[in-house]
Design an enzyme around this catalytic site. Structure first.
Site: not given
Length: 385
Positions: A55, A79, A84-85, A87-88, A267, A289
């Site tokens: 990632r 994973c 998990r976009p 956009d931010q 996590d 999350i």
């Protein structure tokens, strides 16, 4: 740059491979050190076969945009934890004057000039905070990140960049102010200890009713987990860079909700699930999350756990015993959860998919074996386990 205290994990190996592809000289030195010389970087594109491995590959967007004003990075891998976009990330980069063109698996970014600006994130995002920070250090003027993530590794990154000549203030708070500089210089820097590895070992100790002293950790980073373990009925004592976890009495029921730092880390949700499977009564864990961080549950059920999922909440009904079984690690922290379950279980547990575990844990089996665990890595049918 010489970076010290670098873990021997697959994610680091993947990052080294990408840096070398770009043209950087990277030497792996003894005693967990990396030497990186980016003087002769000749490419600003990272292909799909390299980005799919982790990632964190999307951080090359911020780094390359900051240094070269352009980047072409294929979609990141890692994973499977649900949507998990980015956009931010795009919102922050756009505020600095970056233009994007996304075609298929590839994200292309370019700008004439990086101009500092105010960036108002809609949600707290560790990835977006880090990525925009990497670009903003070379932007002209001042960039202010509002609703920034506050994780320890963001503070560590800011300290590293400052050691290279960046001007960053406020890391560790929800407002980070970056005054752009024209050039960064080399530095020697020691990476902080990994709070998630520390937390995994703390949970493993509690799950097995062991007495474990963890060296070279940062107790203040572990306060949310420590609070839950104390609530559970585990003794946790800390001093300077050490944490000792030891049993007191029978474990009590608890409720856990994952939150952004300094709340309970997502996590550690999966390892904590394993611990709670043998706590008598009803326990709950709510995951706020990631939408698909329950991949470990089916494997725990195969070992005799009693877990029900509704929406984002797991109800864990404690059982008297888990039993060893062949199970599969579907992601990094699920793998850690299955190791802990295997330590708790009666009989032999065989965990496949260990390449996920190797992404984020530095020889975890050796550390557990040193504590007395009966654990080993074996080859089965030409596949590593």
């Amino acid at each position: 740059c010489t970076i010290e205290n670098v873990p021997d994990i697959e994610d680091v190996s993947s990052l080294v491979e990408i840096l070398r592809y770009l043209g950087a000289q990277v030497n792996v030195l003894p005693e967990n050190k990396l030497y990186i010389d980016a003087t002769n970087i000749s490419k600003t594109n990272v292909p799909l076969d390299l980005t799919l491995k982790l990632r964190a590959s999307y951080y090359f967007l911020g780094a390359l945009i900051g240094k070269y004003k352009e980047a072409e990075v294929a979609s990141p891998g890692g994973c499977e934890l649900g949507g998990r976009p980015m956009d931010q990330h795009f919102k922050g980069f756009t505020s600095l004057g970056v233009e994007f063109d996304k075609k298929g698996h590839t994200i292309k970014a370019k700008c004439k000039n990086l101009i500092g600006n105010s960036v108002f994130f809609d949600v707290v995002s560790v990835g977006a905070t880090i990525n925009v920070l990497l670009a903003a250090v070379k932007a002209k003027g001042v960039t202010v990140l509002y609703k920034a993530a506050k994780e320890p590794h963001i503070v560590d990154l800011a300290n590293f960049l400052n050691s290279m000549g960046a001007k960053i203030r406020g890391a560790g708070t929800d407002v980070i102010r970056i005054t752009g500089v024209e050039k960064l210089h080399g530095s020697t820097y020691m990476v902080i200890q990994d709070q998630i590895e520390t937390g995994t070992m703390m949970i493993a100790a509690a799950a097995t009713h062991g007495d474990v002293l963890i060296h070279d950790c940062i107790p203040t980073h572990m306060e949310s987990l420590t609070a839950k373990l104390l609530e559970l009925g585990v003794r946790v004592a800390s001093s300077d860079d050490r944490i000792r976890v030891s049993p007191i009495s029978k474990h009590r029921n608890i409720n856990v909700t994952t939150q952004v730092y300094p709340g309970f880390p997502t996590d550690l949700q999966q390892p904590m699930t394993s611990l709670l499977t043998m706590v008598s009564g009803i326990n709950t864990i709510t995951e706020t999350i990631f939408e698909q961080r329950f991949n470990h549950v089916n494997e725990l059920l195969r070992m005799g756990a009693d877990i029900q999922i509704k929406d984002k909440t797991m109800t864990i009904i404690g059982v008297n015993q888990l039993y060893g079984a062949p199970v599969n690690a579907s992601d990094l922290r699920a793998g850690a959860a299955l190791i802990i379950a295997g330590l708790m279980a009666k009989g032999v547990t065989e965990i496949s998919g260990t390449h996920f575990i190797d992404r984020g844990y530095d020889h975890i089996e050796k550390k557990l074996k040193a504590l007395g665990a009966n654990i080993k890595r074996v080859q089965l049918h030409n596949k590593e386990m």
